[in-house]
Each structure stands twice: as C-alpha cells, then as structure tokens.
Design a protein around this motif. Structure first.
Motif, short mmCIF file in Angstrom:
data_model
loop_
_atom_site.label_atom_id
_atom_site.label_comp_id
_atom_site.label_asym_id
_atom_site.label_seq_id
_atom_site.Cartn_x
_atom_site.Cartn_y
_atom_site.Cartn_z
N PHE A 272 0.91 -1.11 -0.06
CA PHE A 272 -0.14 0.07 -0.17
C PHE A 272 1.14 1.58 -0.12
O PHE A 272 0.48 2.14 -0.57
CB PHE A 272 -1.25 -0.21 0.85
N GLN A 273 1.94 0.77 0.95
CA GLN A 273 2.77 2.44 0.54
C GLN A 273 3.59 2.72 -0.40
O GLN A 273 3.71 3.78 -0.76
CB GLN A 273 4.07 2.28 1.96
N LYS A 274 3.88 1.67 -1.36
CA LYS A 274 4.68 2.00 -2.43
C LYS A 274 3.39 2.06 -3.02
O LYS A 274 4.17 3.10 -4.04
CB LYS A 274 4.99 0.45 -2.71
N ILE A 275 2.03 1.85 -3.27
CA ILE A 275 1.26 2.68 -4.55
C ILE A 275 1.31 4.52 -4.68
O ILE A 275 1.65 5.16 -5.30
CB ILE A 275 0.15 2.12 -4.50
N PHE A 276 1.23 4.72 -2.98
CA PHE A 276 1.23 6.06 -2.54
C PHE A 276 2.70 6.69 -4.14
O PHE A 276 2.99 7.61 -4.05
CB PHE A 276 1.22 6.15 -0.83
N LYS A 277 4.03 6.08 -3.18
CA LYS A 277 5.15 6.50 -3.82
C LYS A 277 5.22 6.53 -4.94
O LYS A 277 5.51 7.12 -5.90
CB LYS A 277 6.38 5.65 -3.40
N TRP A 278 5.15 5.21 -6.03
CA TRP A 278 4.58 5.81 -7.21
C TRP A 278 4.09 6.54 -7.83
O TRP A 278 4.23 7.64 -8.34
CB TRP A 278 4.17 4.07 -7.73
N VAL A 279 2.46 6.63 -7.52
CA VAL A 279 1.63 7.81 -7.81
C VAL A 279 2.36 8.56 -7.95
O VAL A 279 2.49 10.11 -8.79
CB VAL A 279 0.69 7.40 -6.93
N SER A 280 2.44 8.93 -6.70
CA SER A 280 3.68 10.60 -6.52
C SER A 280 4.82 10.84 -7.49
O SER A 280 5.32 11.96 -7.75
CB SER A 280 3.68 10.65 -5.41
N THR A 281 5.31 9.85 -7.69
CA THR A 281 6.17 9.47 -7.78
C THR A 281 6.61 10.19 -10.05
O THR A 281 6.71 11.17 -9.81
CB THR A 281 7.32 8.51 -8.43
N PHE A 282 5.23 9.51 -9.88
CA PHE A 282 5.03 9.91 -11.76
C PHE A 282 4.45 11.35 -12.16
O PHE A 282 4.78 11.26 -12.95
CB PHE A 282 3.33 8.46 -11.98
N ALA A 283 3.70 11.21 -10.76
CA ALA A 283 3.01 12.88 -10.89
C ALA A 283 4.73 14.32 -10.70
O ALA A 283 4.79 14.88 -11.39
CB ALA A 283 2.04 13.45 -10.19
N ILE A 284 5.01 13.57 -10.00
CA ILE A 284 6.28 14.41 -10.28
C ILE A 284 7.41 14.88 -11.42
O ILE A 284 7.79 16.25 -11.31
CB ILE A 284 6.99 14.08 -8.56
N SER A 285 7.02 13.33 -12.06
CA SER A 285 8.55 13.09 -12.81
C SER A 285 7.99 14.16 -14.19
O SER A 285 8.91 15.19 -14.82
CB SER A 285 8.20 11.98 -13.25
N VAL A 286 6.80 13.68 -14.35
CA VAL A 286 6.24 15.14 -15.47
C VAL A 286 6.26 16.25 -14.79
O VAL A 286 6.85 17.25 -15.89
CB VAL A 286 4.65 14.98 -15.39
N ASN A 287 6.00 16.83 -14.00
CA ASN A 287 6.11 18.53 -13.81
C ASN A 287 7.21 18.97 -13.63
O ASN A 287 7.96 19.85 -13.63
CB ASN A 287 5.22 19.03 -12.56
N GLU A 288 8.77 18.15 -12.56
CA GLU A 288 9.81 18.30 -13.16
C GLU A 288 10.57 18.45 -14.66
O GLU A 288 11.18 19.56 -14.87
CB GLU A 288 11.00 16.99 -12.86
N VAL A 289 9.94 17.84 -15.93
CA VAL A 289 10.28 17.56 -17.03
C VAL A 289 9.52 19.57 -17.04
O VAL A 289 10.67 20.07 -18.19
CB VAL A 289 9.45 16.53 -17.50
N ASN A 290 8.24 19.44 -16.88
CA ASN A 290 7.46 20.79 -17.07
C ASN A 290 8.58 22.27 -16.87
O ASN A 290 8.53 22.77 -17.92
CB ASN A 290 6.05 21.10 -16.08
N ALA A 291 9.10 21.90 -15.43
CA ALA A 291 9.66 23.61 -15.18
C ALA A 291 11.13 23.27 -15.43
O ALA A 291 11.87 24.24 -15.49
CB ALA A 291 10.09 23.05 -13.35
N ALA A 292 11.39 22.26 -16.19
CA ALA A 292 13.15 22.43 -17.06
C ALA A 292 12.57 22.34 -18.75
O ALA A 292 13.13 22.20 -19.23
CB ALA A 292 13.84 21.09 -16.68
#
Ligand code: SF4
Length: 473
Positions: A272-292
C-alpha cells in the motif's frame, strides 16, 4: 454553444506553463501568420510585444519572454526539439531579428522589445499586445489573451475553440446535460465524447491521436524519472523523481524504453505504501520535466500536467495489468469532457481562479476517468469529479519566485492521490444520497474565483510566494 474537443483539452507542448508559455507562444505564432497575410510580408519593420497583468508579474519565472521569442520565430511547440530551445533563443538574441515564413526579416530585440507592463488589460489577467511597425510608418497591432490551458483569444475573434459552428450530436454545457445524454442513449461518457469527435475524425484517427497524447505523457514520466540534477531557476530545486524511482524499482528489473518500463513496474514488489510513492513519483516526474522547459501534455494546464498521467499510470500498472489502448482512450476521453465542463462553466486559468482551476480541475478529470475504468456508471464518474473538486475549492496560486516548481510539483502528487480517493468513494456512493451536484461545484468554483484576491491568482504577490524567503529555499 461552444464545442471543446478532447484535443483542445489535451495539447502537446512545452513547459513550464500553459497560460504563460504555451498561450503566449501560440499568440505570437498567430500574430506572425497575420503578418504573413499583410504588407509586412514585403516591407521591413519592427515588432514590439507588451505583456500585461499576470503575464508581466510572473512571466519571467514562467518563461513567457522565451515563449514569445519562439512563437515569433514560428517554432511549433508540439514538435520543436526542446533541448535546442536555448540555442534558438541565443541566435535571435544575438541577431536581433526574426524571419517571417515568407523570408522577410523583421527587427526584434528581445531585450528591448518585450515590455513587462505593470497594469492589467480589462478582459483577462493574461493580456498581450503585439505591434508591428513598418519602415513606412504603417502599424499592425493585435491584442491577445491567454485564457488558461493554452487557449488563446484574439480581441475581435470568437476565441480559440475548435468547433463553434458545427453540429455536434451531443452539445454539452453542463454535467446534467451530459448525464441526460448518457441516460437516453445508454452510452458511457467516453462513448458520448467519441460520438461528438466523429464529426471531425474517423475512429482510427481519433484513437491514433489520443494514443499519441498518452505516449507523450508516458515519455515525460519516463524522462523525468531518468533525469537527475537541479531544476532551472533561482530556487535550485533538486529533482526527486529519479532517486524515488531508484528506491522503488529493484535493479534486476531491467527495461529499455517506456513500454518495457511499464512491464517492469507491473512486476515490482508492491504494498500500500509503495503505491502512494509510485503515484507521487509519476506526478512529480512530469512536473519536473515541465519545470525544465521539457515536453509535456497540457492536461488541462501545464502546471497540473502530472495528475492525469499519474492516475492513468496507476490504473495501468497496479489496477488492471492487462489494460491497454482501449482503456487509455476511454480514460482520456472521459477526463477531457469533465475538463471541458469546467472550462465552459468556470475557468482553467490560475490567473482567473487560482490553483483550483489547475490542480482542482485536473484532479476532477482524473477522478472521472478512473471511475469509468473501474466500471462506474456515468453518474458515478460525475460524482467522482465533484468529490475531487469539492476538496480543492479555494486553492490559491502562489508559486515561489514565479517558478512553476513550489508548490506546483508536489501539488500534482496531491491532486493525483485525491483523484484516486475520489474515484474509490464514488464507486461506493449511492447516487440518490448525493447532496452536491457537480454543476453546483463548477458554479461555486467560479464564484470563489471571482471573490479571490488577485494576490492569489498567479501573481506571486501573496501566499507562499511572499512568506517563504527565496534565499532559504
Ligand atoms: S500554484 Fe497551482 S496554479 Fe499556480 S502555477 Fe503552481 S500549479 Fe499552476
């Protein structure tokens, strides 16, 4: 009644902002096309661009100036090689001129000819005036507004909506109209979307174009998760998605591209904990690309571009590991219809409505799309969208340093998690017990937007943007 296509809601572009980057870029290209149809095609001249309101206040952090340069040079935001943007900008900065498609050179010194004005134009908080002055003294000038989600309006035109005058079988302004069509026909929300889109595209083309949108979303997650270092700008924000991925995915699970990456994630150990982390990682990754300044899909804005890919990826990797094209197409179609309802009844512009218009809308869209894939009825999809937005109402936009980084990047993770929770709640909800219709939430969001102090509408004049000391960041 205006028609907003799924391809108006989802647009492939360049970060960091749909209203401050993609919109001005498109406006500049549109102005260049107008010059092409005028005497500017044959006469030497000079271009000046004035930025107003929120575009002026946070334009530097949101790269509005760079977007204007790229647009005037007629680069296409969907296809331009993003890594080469600094090089293209440097050439124009040095040469102080741009070339129209017809070949005529126009004098344009970005340093002097992009003016950041300390006032607002009347119609919208994101105003721009483009002016060409010919060597014979003739003037061509246009006022544009970037009205959110990469949509632009030229003063005097109806606006940037794709199908205003066509006869679509299901004209939709509100969620209650959408539900009436679903009840009458037995169609799902994604079916209704396709029935309307059929007016302009074959099924084959429709699916091909939606899968291209998904592929770009997937590429941005993949790029973000495999890029280390620091984001551009004074905050020196460290990228987090690559180290997060390294912790989540065992080294022995190898892959070579985004598709095989999904296969590896599907078989990685999970709790369960890893699912949270995965979802956050997916979302954060896109917005890091966006910010760059990387390539992302506006969904429905760039600042909120990570929510929808993260929720769809959650479904594909952890909920239904056999899911493929059909589910991707249905998810995007259903989500887009919710975005379109918010666009028509409220706003997608943070400069008009704060962050509820970005993260709030993207979360509502993702919640509805996920609910449809979970087997929820159209009514339950609408309930999911309502729940997701209800708990974003009033959210302000206060990006620190005017950069689309803090709080924006993490906020995508929160929007995605809320969308998943909203979908799960909607699946178990008895529709007859629902007290808050989505249309009331859309209206509430718009009323809240109108009441919101302008300090919280993408101006960086309030909230975190003023209480957090950049030097401490
Ligand atoms: S705070 Fe929200 S609305 Fe404002 S720039 Fe960031 S993501 Fe966009």
């Amino acid at each position: 009644m205006e028609f907003v296509s799924v391809f108006d809601i989802f647009k492939i572009g360049v970060g960091p902002s749909s209203s401050h980057t993609l919109g001005p870029w498109k406006a500049a290209r549109s102005f260049v096309m107008r010059l092409e149809q005028s005497e500017a095609r044959i006469l030497e001249g000079h271009i000046e661009v004035s930025l107003y309101g929120s575009l002026s206040l946070t334009g530097k952090g949101h790269a509005t100036d760079l977007a204007v340069i790229m647009g005037l040079a007629n680069y296409d935001p969907e296809t331009v090689e993003t890594k080469k943007i600094p090089e293209f900008i440097q050439v124009i900065n040095e040469q102080k001129k741009i070339q129209l498609p017809s070949g005529m050179f126009v004098h344009f010194d970005p340093e002097k000819d992009i003016l950041f004005k300390d006032s607002f134009l009347d119609y919208h908080a994101n105003g721009m005036i483009f002016t060409w002055t010919g060597n014979n003294g003739d003037v061509i000038s246009d006022v544009y507004y970037s009205v959110g989600g990469g949509f632009i309006v030229r003063e005097g035109d109806h606006g940037g909506i794709s199908g205003v005058n066509k006869n679509y079988p299901f004209p939709i302004q509100t969620s209650s109209e959408l539900l009436r069509y679903c009840e009458k026909t037995g169609f799902s929300i994604s079916d209704i979307v396709f029935e309307n889109e059929k007016t302009d595209r074959t099924r084959e083309k429709y699916e091909e174009d939606l899968l291209r949108i998904w592929h770009t979303m997937l590429e941005s997650m993949y790029t973000g998760c495999h890029t280390e270092g620091t984001l551009p700008g004074a905050l020196a924000v460290k990228r987090r998605s690559a180290p997060l991925l390294q912790k989540l995915l065992p080294k022995q699970l190898t892959y070579s591209d985004p598709e095989t990456w999904i296969e590896a994630i599907r078989i990685a150990p999970l709790d369960f904990q890893k699912i949270f982390k995965w979802v956050s990682t997916f979302a954060i990754s896109v917005n890091e690309v966006n910010a760059a300044f990387g390539r992302v899909v506006t969904a429905p804005t760039n600042g909120s571009a990570g929510v929808i890919p993260a929720v769809l990826m959650y479904y594909l990797c952890f909920v239904n590991k056999n899911a493929g094209k059909n589910e991707i197409v249905r998810f995007l179609a259903c989500a887009s219809e919710i975005g379109s309802i918010f666009k028509k009844g409220s706003t997608l512009s943070a400069a008009m409505g704060g962050c509820q218009a970005e993260i709030g809308v993207s979360s509502a869209m993702a919640a509805a799309g996920l609910t449809e894939l979970l087997g929820g009825s159209p009514e339950r999809c609408i309930i999911a969208a309502e729940i997701a937005m209800e708990h974003h109402l009033g959210m302000t936009c206060d990006p620190i340093g005017g950069l689309v980084q803090i709080p924006c990047i993490e906020r995508n993770s929160m929007g995605a998690i809320k969308a998943i929770n909203a979908a799960e709640m909607a699946i178990d909800r008895d529709p007859t017990e629902v007290k808050v219709p989505l249309d009331d939430v859309v209206r509430t969001m718009w009323n809240t937007a109108k009441d919101m102090n302008s300090k919280y509408k993408e101006t960086s004049e309030g909230g975190l943007a003023t209480t957090v000391n950049i030097i401490d960041c």
